[in-house]
Design an enzyme around this catalytic site. Structure first.
Site, PDB file in Angstrom:
ATOM      1  N   CYS A 169       0.865  -1.187   0.000  1.00 42.86           N
ATOM      2  CA  CYS A 169       0.000   0.000   0.000  1.00 42.86           C
ATOM      3  C   CYS A 169       0.900   1.235   0.000  1.00 42.86           C
ATOM      4  O   CYS A 169       2.062   1.159  -0.379  1.00 42.86           O
ATOM      5  CB  CYS A 169      -0.970  -0.004   1.183  1.00 42.86           C
ATOM      6  SG  CYS A 169      -0.189   0.256   2.780  1.00 42.86           S
ATOM      7  N   ARG A 170       0.397   2.352   0.435  1.00 39.47           N
ATOM      8  CA  ARG A 170       1.174   3.591   0.425  1.00 39.47           C
ATOM      9  C   ARG A 170       2.293   3.567   1.462  1.00 39.47           C
ATOM     10  O   ARG A 170       3.433   3.908   1.169  1.00 39.47           O
ATOM     11  CB  ARG A 170       0.247   4.793   0.666  1.00 39.47           C
ATOM     12  CG  ARG A 170       0.972   6.130   0.631  1.00 39.47           C
ATOM     13  CD  ARG A 170      -0.024   7.295   0.793  1.00 39.47           C
ATOM     14  NE  ARG A 170       0.691   8.525   1.039  1.00 39.47           N
ATOM     15  CZ  ARG A 170       1.054   8.960   2.242  1.00 39.47           C
ATOM     16  NH1 ARG A 170       0.774   8.250   3.322  1.00 39.47           N
ATOM     17  NH2 ARG A 170       1.703  10.098   2.378  1.00 39.47           N
TER      18      ARG A 170
END
Length: 98
Positions: A63-64
């Site tokens: 993810c980020r």
């Protein structure tokens, strides 16, 4: 939960290893760039799309920053999947993007 660093993922890709990477960011985040070969399944859809995954395959969750992928990894692990969370997420990724 097992973890892997972005550099370790990058090294495996450079060695030609076939990795099963799932990017759990939202579609608009992925447009800015994702790891080549990563499949986008936003976190909110993971539970609905579990039937597309194989319990005999190891998946690297991305993810980020590592938080959402950690939640996705915990969910999938609780359902019997083999998962590894990429620590630091795309913020720590220094490799190629597409």
């Amino acid at each position: 939960m097992k973890e892997i660093t972005p550099r370790e993922v990058e090294k495996l890709l450079e060695e030609g290893k076939k990795l099963n990477i799932i990017d759990v960011r939202e579609v608009d985040e992925v447009v800015a760039g994702k790891i080549p070969s990563a499949v986008n399944i936003p976190l909110g859809f993971i539970e609905l799309r579990m039937d597309e995954l194989n319990k005999d395959t190891e998946y690297i969750m991305v993810c980020r920053s590592g938080g959402r992928s950690g939640r996705a990894a915990q969910l999938l692990e609780s359902e019997g999947f083999q998962v590894v969370n990429m620590t630091g997420g795309m913020l720590a990724w220094g490799g190629k993007v597409e």
